[in-house]
Design an enzyme around this catalytic site. Structure first.
Site, PDB file in Angstrom:
ATOM      1  N   ASN A 104       5.215  -5.439   5.300  1.00 18.88           N
ATOM      2  CA  ASN A 104       5.740  -5.567   6.379  1.00 18.88           C
ATOM      3  C   ASN A 104       5.820  -6.611   7.231  1.00 18.88           C
ATOM      4  O   ASN A 104       4.854  -7.469   7.087  1.00 18.88           O
ATOM      5  CB  ASN A 104       5.632  -4.508   6.921  1.00 18.88           C
ATOM      6  CG  ASN A 104       5.621  -2.973   6.370  1.00 18.88           C
ATOM      7  OD1 ASN A 104       7.001  -3.534   5.297  1.00 18.88           O
ATOM      8  ND2 ASN A 104       5.107  -1.976   6.437  1.00 18.88           N
ATOM      9  N   ASP A 106       6.914  -6.698  10.610  1.00 14.20           N
ATOM     10  CA  ASP A 106       7.642  -6.587  11.803  1.00 14.20           C
ATOM     11  C   ASP A 106       6.217  -6.588  13.097  1.00 14.20           C
ATOM     12  O   ASP A 106       6.285  -6.360  14.091  1.00 14.20           O
ATOM     13  CB  ASP A 106       7.365  -4.549  12.004  1.00 14.20           C
ATOM     14  CG  ASP A 106       6.623  -4.070  11.214  1.00 14.20           C
ATOM     15  OD1 ASP A 106       5.513  -4.172  10.714  1.00 14.20           O
ATOM     16  OD2 ASP A 106       7.357  -3.483  10.534  1.00 14.20           O
ATOM     17  N   HIS A 121       3.509 -10.795   3.592  1.00 14.36           N
ATOM     18  CA  HIS A 121       5.739 -11.716   2.810  1.00 14.36           C
ATOM     19  C   HIS A 121       6.327 -12.448   4.509  1.00 14.36           C
ATOM     20  O   HIS A 121       6.796 -12.245   5.317  1.00 14.36           O
ATOM     21  CB  HIS A 121       6.610 -10.701   3.134  1.00 14.36           C
ATOM     22  CG  HIS A 121       6.574  -9.859   1.951  1.00 14.36           C
ATOM     23  ND1 HIS A 121       7.250  -8.758   1.320  1.00 14.36           N
ATOM     24  CD2 HIS A 121       5.803 -10.667   0.390  1.00 14.36           C
ATOM     25  CE1 HIS A 121       6.766  -9.109  -0.501  1.00 14.36           C
ATOM     26  NE2 HIS A 121       5.986  -9.884  -0.954  1.00 14.36           N
ATOM     27  N   CYS A 129       9.733 -24.624  10.965  1.00 12.84           N
ATOM     28  CA  CYS A 129      11.268 -25.669  11.281  1.00 12.84           C
ATOM     29  C   CYS A 129      11.779 -26.361   9.463  1.00 12.84           C
ATOM     30  O   CYS A 129      10.522 -26.355   8.848  1.00 12.84           O
ATOM     31  CB  CYS A 129      10.368 -26.708  12.057  1.00 12.84           C
ATOM     32  SG  CYS A 129      11.647 -28.287  11.595  1.00 12.84           S
ATOM     33  N   GLY A 189       4.404   4.073   1.821  1.00 10.67           N
ATOM     34  CA  GLY A 189       5.920   3.751   2.045  1.00 10.67           C
ATOM     35  C   GLY A 189       6.156   2.161   0.959  1.00 10.67           C
ATOM     36  O   GLY A 189       6.763   1.464   2.091  1.00 10.67           O
ATOM     37  N   THR A 190       5.523   1.799   0.255  1.00 13.46           N
ATOM     38  CA  THR A 190       6.234   0.892  -1.004  1.00 13.46           C
ATOM     39  C   THR A 190       6.562   1.569  -1.766  1.00 13.46           C
ATOM     40  O   THR A 190       6.168   2.226  -2.605  1.00 13.46           O
ATOM     41  CB  THR A 190       5.383  -0.333  -0.245  1.00 13.46           C
ATOM     42  OG1 THR A 190       5.555  -1.037  -1.595  1.00 13.46           O
ATOM     43  CG2 THR A 190       3.906  -0.075  -1.739  1.00 13.46           C
ATOM     44  N   ASN A 223       3.667   9.138  -0.270  1.00  9.62           N
ATOM     45  CA  ASN A 223       5.695   7.830   0.161  1.00  9.62           C
ATOM     46  C   ASN A 223       6.627   9.594   0.133  1.00  9.62           C
ATOM     47  O   ASN A 223       6.202  10.058   0.191  1.00  9.62           O
ATOM     48  CB  ASN A 223       5.609   7.336  -1.366  1.00  9.62           C
ATOM     49  CG  ASN A 223       7.359   6.454  -1.298  1.00  9.62           C
ATOM     50  OD1 ASN A 223       8.349   7.281  -0.962  1.00  9.62           O
ATOM     51  ND2 ASN A 223       6.772   5.178  -1.064  1.00  9.62           N
ATOM     52  N   ALA A 241       5.216   9.510   5.857  1.00 11.35           N
ATOM     53  CA  ALA A 241       3.660   8.935   6.626  1.00 11.35           C
ATOM     54  C   ALA A 241       2.691   9.144   7.497  1.00 11.35           C
ATOM     55  O   ALA A 241       2.169  10.090   7.347  1.00 11.35           O
ATOM     56  CB  ALA A 241       3.496   7.491   6.114  1.00 11.35           C
TER      57      ALA A 241
HETATM   58  P1  OAD Z   1      11.433  -0.139   0.212  1.00 12.14           P
HETATM   59  O1  OAD Z   1      12.207   0.165   1.289  1.00 12.14           O
HETATM   60  O2  OAD Z   1      12.190  -0.564  -1.389  1.00 12.14           O
HETATM   61  O3  OAD Z   1      10.526   0.479   0.200  1.00 12.14           O
HETATM   62  C1  OAD Z   1      10.470   1.789   1.345  1.00 12.14           C
HETATM   63  C2  OAD Z   1       9.222   3.080   0.604  1.00 12.14           C
HETATM   64  O4  OAD Z   1       9.353   3.503   1.562  1.00 12.14           O
HETATM   65  C3  OAD Z   1      10.710   3.872  -0.342  1.00 12.14           C
HETATM   66  O5  OAD Z   1       9.750   4.105  -1.270  1.00 12.14           O
HETATM   67  C4  OAD Z   1      10.518   5.049   0.842  1.00 12.14           C
HETATM   68  O6  OAD Z   1      10.573   6.275  -0.351  1.00 12.14           O
HETATM   69  C5  OAD Z   1       9.304   5.185   1.278  1.00 12.14           C
HETATM   70  N1  OAD Z   1       9.880   5.259   2.612  1.00 12.14           N
HETATM   71  C6  OAD Z   1      10.502   5.982   3.218  1.00 12.14           C
HETATM   72  N2  OAD Z   1      10.111   6.664   4.796  1.00 12.14           N
HETATM   73  C7  OAD Z   1       8.960   6.895   4.550  1.00 12.14           C
HETATM   74  C8  OAD Z   1       8.091   7.586   5.529  1.00 12.14           C
HETATM   75  N3  OAD Z   1       8.694   8.061   6.343  1.00 12.14           N
HETATM   76  N4  OAD Z   1       6.882   7.580   4.788  1.00 12.14           N
HETATM   77  C9  OAD Z   1       6.409   7.408   2.992  1.00 12.14           C
HETATM   78  N5  OAD Z   1       7.740   7.265   2.863  1.00 12.14           N
HETATM   79  C10 OAD Z   1       8.710   6.729   3.435  1.00 12.14           C
HETATM   80  O7  OAD Z   1      10.576  -1.521   1.350  1.00 12.14           O
HETATM   81  P2  OAD Z   1       9.249  -2.553   0.608  1.00 12.14           P
HETATM   82  O8  OAD Z   1       8.538  -1.603  -0.582  1.00 12.14           O
HETATM   83  O9  OAD Z   1       7.945  -2.579   1.683  1.00 12.14           O
HETATM   84  O10 OAD Z   1      10.332  -8.517   1.287  1.00 12.14           O
HETATM   85  O11 OAD Z   1       9.912  -3.757  -0.472  1.00 12.14           O
HETATM   86  C11 OAD Z   1       8.838  -4.844  -0.435  1.00 12.14           C
HETATM   87  C12 OAD Z   1       9.812  -6.005   0.718  1.00 12.14           C
HETATM   88  O12 OAD Z   1      11.098  -5.416  -0.419  1.00 12.14           O
HETATM   89  C13 OAD Z   1       9.593  -5.804   1.383  1.00 12.14           C
HETATM   90  O13 OAD Z   1       8.738  -7.065   2.237  1.00 12.14           O
HETATM   91  C14 OAD Z   1      10.463  -6.977   1.700  1.00 12.14           C
HETATM   92  C15 OAD Z   1      11.848  -6.610   0.680  1.00 12.14           C
HETATM   93  O14 OAD Z   1      12.974  -8.030  -0.108  1.00 12.14           O
HETATM   94  C16 OAD Z   1      10.674  -9.052   1.802  1.00 12.14           C
HETATM   95  O15 OAD Z   1      11.534  -9.507   2.712  1.00 12.14           O
HETATM   96  C17 OAD Z   1      10.163 -10.803   1.148  1.00 12.14           C
END
Ligand code: OAD
Length: 253
Positions: A104, A106, A121, A129, A189-190, A223, A241
């Site tokens: 994340n 954020d 990330h 720049c 949460g990934t 998740n 989560a």
């Molecule tokens: P994703 O949007 O791919 O996945 C989010 C995950 O969180 C999913 O598996 C959901 O099921 C889960 N989820 C949603 N709400 C939840 C909750 N309340 N509790 C638990 N789980 C929950 O996001 P990332 O895996 O972070 O990269 O994506 C990886 C990367 O792809 C990011 O860092 C970003 C993106 O492109 C860059 O910006 C470089």
């Protein structure tokens, strides 16, 4: 069933020596930060790769800045949720034997009070720049649609790792060590589809990169749904989560 799994997860954590956590956008979902793949990977009808890649930035930097300014504005309005706070509690227990590896950008883990945070990330707070490469922490103040470097006048870009770009190497190496050395890896949460971040999970499981560790880590997945990481998980906790992690922490006592 879930209660038994929560107790198992708590026991694994309570008896671990070293803990590593890998988080993704889902850990911030309950704070109100949209995840990436929820809307089929679209932002206002633009595929995520279009607004998060060097090619996308070269083609239309204004669109890319609109996307990141919108995310910056969202993050400025939100606060950490119980999932972030639960991870702070776990870090307090393990101190130096704890690493939080996040995809994340954020800053909510740090805002909650997490200390050993490895941002794989980059960060929404920082600009880089495109000319002189200077990196600046701009907080979440509004930036224009084509913000310029105050030193050399070149276009700024977000200090974010885009699709096709390398991860920051020092942080990546630290993350590999944390994954290799942990006894428990918590994956929260990934979707575990973006590499190399997602490859930390099999690394922890197979311990194929470290001589120091004799047994594979126990992987605990938290998740809403099963993911690409689920096959590596010893314990799967499926639900929000922000509800599950505080229960795990409570059960550790
Ligand atoms: P994703 O949007 O791919 O996945 C989010 C995950 O969180 C999913 O598996 C959901 O099921 C889960 N989820 C949603 N709400 C939840 C909750 N309340 N509790 C638990 N789980 C929950 O996001 P990332 O895996 O972070 O990269 O994506 C990886 C990367 O792809 C990011 O860092 C970003 C993106 O492109 C860059 O910006 C470089």
């Amino acid at each position: 069933m879930t209660d038994a799994l929560i107790r198992r997860a708590a026991l694994e954590l309570a008896t671990a020596r070293r803990v590593a956590v890998l988080t993704g956008a889902g850990v911030s979902a309950e704070s109100g930060v949209p995840t990436f793949r929820a809307a089929e990977g679209l932002w206002e009808n633009h595929p995520i790769e279009q607004v998060a890649s060097p090619q996308g930035f070269n083609r239309d930097p204004q669109l890319v800045w609109q996307f990141y300014n919108a995310r910056r504005a969202t993050v400025a309005k939100v606060t950490p949720n119980p999932a972030h706070h639960a991870l702070v509690q776990i870090e307090k227990r393990f101190g130096d034997n704890f690493a939080l590896i996040t995809q994340n950008v954020d800053g909510l883990h740090q805002q909650a009070g997490s200390v050993n945070v490895m941002e794989l990330h980059g960060s929404l707070y920082r600009t880089r720049c495109t000319g002189c490469r200077r990196i600046e922490d701009r907080g979440l103040e509004p930036l224009g649609e084509m913000p310029e470097c105050s030193r050399c006048g070149a276009l700024l870009r977000p200090d974010i790792v885009w699709f096709g770009e390398e991860l920051p190497q020092t942080i990546w190496q630290e993350a590999i060590v944390a994954a290799a050395q942990c006894d428990v890896m918590l994956v929260v949460g990934t979707s575990a589809v973006v590499h190399p971040a997602a490859s930390l999970i099999p690394m922890a499981r197979r311990c194929d990169i470290s001589d120091e560790k004799s047994t594979p880590a126990t992987v605990i997945e938290v998740n809403l749904d099963r993911t690409g990481a689920s096959d590596f998980a010893d314990i799967g906790l499926y639900g929000p989560a922000g509800e599950l992690l505080p229960k795990v922490v409570e059960a550790m006592d």
